[in-house]
Design a protein around this motif. Sequence first.
Motif, PDB file in Angstrom:
ATOM      1  N   LYS A   1       0.813  -1.230   0.000  1.00 10.17           N
ATOM      2  CA  LYS A   1       0.000   0.000   0.000  1.00 10.17           C
ATOM      3  C   LYS A   1       0.841   1.273   0.000  1.00 10.17           C
ATOM      4  CE  LYS A   1      -4.077   0.173   1.061  1.00 10.17           C
ATOM      5  NZ  LYS A   1      -5.265   0.414   0.176  1.00 10.17           N
ATOM      6  N   GLY A   2       2.165   1.128   0.272  1.00  8.93           N
ATOM      7  CA  GLY A   2       3.007   2.321   0.373  1.00  8.93           C
ATOM      8  C   GLY A   2       2.784   3.066   1.674  1.00  8.93           C
ATOM      9  N   TYR A   3       2.383   2.347   2.716  1.00 14.39           N
ATOM     10  CA  TYR A   3       2.131   2.939   4.034  1.00 14.39           C
ATOM     11  C   TYR A   3       3.365   2.752   4.928  1.00 14.39           C
ATOM     12  CZ  TYR A   3      -2.949   3.162   3.075  1.00 14.39           C
ATOM     13  OH  TYR A   3      -4.190   3.450   2.552  1.00 14.39           O
ATOM     14  N   ILE A   4       3.340   3.385   6.087  1.00 15.69           N
ATOM     15  CA  ILE A   4       4.402   3.189   7.071  1.00 15.69           C
ATOM     16  C   ILE A   4       4.011   2.038   7.992  1.00 15.69           C
ATOM     17  CG2 ILE A   4       5.455   4.164   9.163  1.00 15.69           C
ATOM     18  CD1 ILE A   4       5.676   6.810   7.761  1.00 15.69           C
ATOM     19  N   TYR A   5       4.914   1.071   8.125  1.00 14.34           N
ATOM     20  CA  TYR A   5       4.710   0.009   9.112  1.00 14.34           C
ATOM     21  C   TYR A   5       5.261   0.537  10.431  1.00 14.34           C
ATOM     22  CZ  TYR A   5       5.681  -4.015  12.038  1.00 14.34           C
ATOM     23  OH  TYR A   5       5.747  -4.860  13.111  1.00 14.34           O
ATOM     24  N   VAL A   6       4.406   0.659  11.427  1.00 10.31           N
ATOM     25  CA  VAL A   6       4.845   1.188  12.719  1.00 10.31           C
ATOM     26  C   VAL A   6       5.335   0.028  13.586  1.00 10.31           C
ATOM     27  CG1 VAL A   6       4.204   2.526  14.756  1.00 10.31           C
ATOM     28  CG2 VAL A   6       3.215   3.101  12.529  1.00 10.31           C
ATOM     29  N   ASP A   7       6.651  -0.046  13.701  1.00  8.58           N
ATOM     30  CA  ASP A   7       7.290  -1.095  14.489  1.00  8.58           C
ATOM     31  C   ASP A   7       7.273  -0.651  15.955  1.00  8.58           C
ATOM     32  OD1 ASP A   7       9.000  -2.884  15.703  1.00  8.58           O
ATOM     33  OD2 ASP A   7      10.457  -2.903  14.072  1.00  8.58           O
ATOM     34  N   THR A   8       6.213  -1.018  16.665  1.00  3.05           N
ATOM     35  CA  THR A   8       6.052  -0.560  18.052  1.00  3.05           C
ATOM     36  C   THR A   8       7.184  -1.076  18.943  1.00  3.05           C
ATOM     37  OG1 THR A   8       4.520  -2.384  18.470  1.00  3.05           O
ATOM     38  CG2 THR A   8       3.546  -0.265  17.908  1.00  3.05           C
TER      39      THR A   8
END
Length: 218
Positions: free
Chosen positions: A26-33
């Motif tokens: 999707k071209g989104y940011i994966y938020v690596d918590t």
Amino acid sequence: MSYSIAIDGPAGAGKSTIAKLIAKKKGYIYVDTGAMYRAMALYFIEQGIGAEEQEKISEAAASADVTISYENQEQIVWLNGRNVNGLIRTEEVGKMASSSSANPEVRRKLVELQQALAKRENVVMDGRDIGTCVLPDANVKVYLTAASHVRAIRRYEELKAKGQECELDVIEKDIVDRDYQDMHRALSPLRQAKDAVLLDSSAMTIEQVADAIIRLCD
């Protein structure tokens, strides 16, 4: 308007793998918590605070700013405006992250930072309480699960591929125990949000799960 996808579920359900794949598609940011908790832990270490000094950890959490961006398809973790990618994967930071992540003030601060990131960017976030606590207004919420035996086999194969000795029945018992702990913890227990779509990945490939979630977005 930013768009957010929240993926919750038990250990070993494949949440991070799926979330990263969706973010890429999707071209989104994966938020690596997890990386965010590690950056916060690094901040405490640099401030000379010990893992047992919970009061000092609570006070220091307020002055740490942690965020994530992507540059040239690489995740960059920022701590107070500094790229800390090369510093957060040490054993020392991992131990401090494990101790400090249970601190309510650390958790409150990081949830606040994660929510701020989701307001600015299109994000995919995974965890135990993303749809219920961190992003209650997420555009798409998924509760991703799989049978404990299936999750144990996946973990077993992953460890074997790394050359580590392990026993399938021990891994499955650990998974069942962890499920119980996650579902019964006092702070933000693991549960399916009322408006989350239940997705059982037991008989699905990674690609099939990612495509099913993308269809929900569409």
